[in-house]
Motif scaffolding. Structure first.
Motif, mmCIF file in Angstrom:
data_model
loop_
_atom_site.group_PDB
_atom_site.id
_atom_site.type_symbol
_atom_site.label_atom_id
_atom_site.label_comp_id
_atom_site.label_asym_id
_atom_site.label_seq_id
_atom_site.Cartn_x
_atom_site.Cartn_y
_atom_site.Cartn_z
ATOM 1 N N THR A 20 -2.652 1.730 -3.031
ATOM 2 C CA THR A 20 -2.794 1.148 -1.697
ATOM 3 C C THR A 20 -3.778 -0.031 -1.757
ATOM 4 O O THR A 20 -4.680 -0.073 -2.598
ATOM 5 N N TYR A 22 -5.712 -2.809 1.312
ATOM 6 C CA TYR A 22 -5.818 -3.099 2.747
ATOM 7 C C TYR A 22 -6.526 -4.426 3.009
ATOM 8 O O TYR A 22 -6.686 -4.809 4.164
ATOM 9 N N LEU A 39 0.864 -0.886 -1.695
ATOM 10 C CA LEU A 39 1.229 -0.287 -0.415
ATOM 11 C C LEU A 39 0.106 -0.526 0.595
ATOM 12 O O LEU A 39 -1.031 -0.084 0.371
ATOM 13 N N GLY A 41 -0.865 0.988 3.214
ATOM 14 C CA GLY A 41 -0.572 2.290 3.808
ATOM 15 C C GLY A 41 -1.308 2.461 5.124
ATOM 16 O O GLY A 41 -2.390 1.893 5.325
ATOM 17 N N ASP A 42 -0.728 3.291 5.998
ATOM 18 C CA ASP A 42 -1.462 3.570 7.237
ATOM 19 C C ASP A 42 -2.617 4.539 6.978
ATOM 20 O O ASP A 42 -3.393 4.853 7.886
ATOM 21 N N SER A 43 -2.786 4.956 5.705
ATOM 22 C CA SER A 43 -4.007 5.671 5.315
ATOM 23 C C SER A 43 -5.234 4.814 5.607
ATOM 24 O O SER A 43 -6.359 5.321 5.651
ATOM 25 N N ASP A 81 3.402 0.016 5.760
ATOM 26 C CA ASP A 81 3.820 1.169 6.575
ATOM 27 C C ASP A 81 4.157 0.756 8.000
ATOM 28 O O ASP A 81 3.374 0.025 8.637
ATOM 29 N N LYS A 109 7.764 0.851 4.890
ATOM 30 C CA LYS A 109 7.901 2.292 4.599
ATOM 31 C C LYS A 109 7.856 3.053 5.917
ATOM 32 O O LYS A 109 7.093 2.692 6.819
ATOM 33 N N HIS A 133 9.737 8.190 2.964
ATOM 34 C CA HIS A 133 8.569 9.046 2.683
ATOM 35 C C HIS A 133 8.935 10.469 3.098
ATOM 36 O O HIS A 133 9.217 10.713 4.272
ATOM 37 N N VAL A 176 8.745 7.904 -1.356
ATOM 38 C CA VAL A 176 7.492 8.593 -1.674
ATOM 39 C C VAL A 176 7.721 10.091 -1.478
ATOM 40 O O VAL A 176 8.292 10.508 -0.466
ATOM 41 N N GLU A 178 5.406 13.222 -1.058
ATOM 42 C CA GLU A 178 3.995 13.605 -0.894
ATOM 43 C C GLU A 178 3.854 15.120 -0.865
ATOM 44 O O GLU A 178 4.514 15.794 -0.058
ATOM 45 N N ILE A 199 2.989 11.615 -4.960
ATOM 46 C CA ILE A 199 1.543 11.726 -4.680
ATOM 47 C C ILE A 199 1.261 13.216 -4.526
ATOM 48 O O ILE A 199 1.760 13.867 -3.603
ATOM 49 N N VAL A 209 1.722 7.165 -6.809
ATOM 50 C CA VAL A 209 0.929 6.376 -5.874
ATOM 51 C C VAL A 209 -0.350 7.134 -5.550
ATOM 52 O O VAL A 209 -0.347 8.371 -5.481
ATOM 53 N N VAL A 211 -4.067 6.654 -3.017
ATOM 54 C CA VAL A 211 -4.914 5.868 -2.131
ATOM 55 C C VAL A 211 -6.037 5.318 -3.020
ATOM 56 O O VAL A 211 -6.739 6.088 -3.690
HETATM 57 O O1 KIV Z 1 -0.511 5.593 3.891
HETATM 58 C C1 KIV Z 1 -0.517 5.797 2.663
HETATM 59 O O2 KIV Z 1 -1.439 5.416 1.939
HETATM 60 C C2 KIV Z 1 0.610 6.509 2.097
HETATM 61 C C3 KIV Z 1 0.447 7.055 0.712
HETATM 62 C C4 KIV Z 1 -0.372 8.278 0.782
HETATM 63 C C5 KIV Z 1 1.749 7.272 0.054
HETATM 64 O O3 KIV Z 1 1.601 6.685 2.748
#
Ligand code: KIV
Length: 252
Positions: A20, A22, A39, A41-43, A81, A109, A133, A176, A178, A199, A209, A211
């Motif tokens: 990931t 950001y 990615l 990611g919305d993480s 995401d 995603k 996912h 993905v 998870e 993951i 993958v 984070v």
């Molecule tokens: O948001 C994210 O980082 C994810 C990963 C955990 C695959 O979707």
């Protein structure tokens, strides 16, 4: 990197490395290191914005961070995401996927299997590549009640495989997996033509993958059990800040 390159790598038996990102410096560092896919990611809701889960992430958050990542990337495929409640209908999914592409993503995603096949097909038909996912779905945390392993019973393993085939038929270029039981992830990886990116789902997936904050130790308050940590960035920040405080107070 393109979505077609990801599928070609699976055919050649090459594993996909996905992390990931950001922000600009992290994206640029990871891209220069040779990651295949970055990615957004919305993480980011948890590890950057301080929310308790991903359901608080908005499309505006995703657009802001996707644009920063895109400015740092030359080679990797950028997947962003679609956040919670941003793809409830095919029309809404297409509109918001287009906005993520305009911000610099190459693909989007979304979370969900069979129930989301029509939405995946609609986005793909609009010319936008989709990564799916499956397994533990963080955007459904309120219904799921926790981050739990998936595919533990034969029925749930079969349902996961049916979901995986449905999203492949709908046109997703990768998926993905998870927190899917390792033998179930292996079975799904064998059954699909498109790559599986695991993951916490064992080594048999076509890629992995993580984070990035978990990989580099930048979120010390929680690290998932499956994450292997290869740096202690939070400790380095604390040491640097402590040194700065002492030097400043001493008038150095
Ligand atoms: O948001 C994210 O980082 C994810 C990963 C955990 C695959 O979707």
């Amino acid at each position: 990197m393109t979505p077609a390159d990801c599928t070609a790598m699976k055919r050649r038996g090459e594993k996909l490395a996905v992390l990931t990102a950001y922000d600009y410096p992290t994206a640029r560092l990871l891209d220069e290191t040779g990651l295949d896919v970055l990615l957004v990611g919305d993480s980011l809701g948890m590890v950057v914005l301080g929310f308790p889960d991903t359901t608080h992430v908005t499309l505006e958050h995703m657009l802001h961070h996707t644009a920063a990542v895109a400015r740092g990337v030359q080679r990797a495929l950028i997947v962003a995401d679609l956040p919670f409640a941003s793809y409830d209908t095919p029309e809404q999914a297409i509109t918001n996927a287009r906005r993520l592409l305009a911000a610099g993503a190459h693909a989007v995603k979304l979370e969900g299997g069979k129930s989301h096949a029509a939405r995946i097909a609609a986005i793909v038909a609009a010319g936008i590549p989709v990564m799916a996912h499956l397994g533990m779905l963080p955007q459904s945390i309120r219904e799921e009640g926790g981050y739990k392993l998936k595919g533990k019973t034969p029925e749930s393993a079969d349902a996961l495989q049916a979901d995986a085939l449905a999203i492949e038929n709908a046109g997703a270029f990768a998926v993905v997996l998870e927190l899917v039981k390792a033998d179930v992830a292996q079975r799904i990886s064998t059954a699909l033509q498109i790559p599986t990116i695991g993951i916490g789902s064992g080594p048999a997936c076509d890629g992995q993958v993580l984070v990035t904050h978990d990989l580099i130790g930048l979120f010390p308050w929680f690290t998932p059990k499956f994450a292997r940590q290869h740096a202690q960035v939070a400790a380095s920040i604390r040491t640097a800040a402590t040194t700065f405080i002492h030097e400043t107070k001493a008038g150095a």
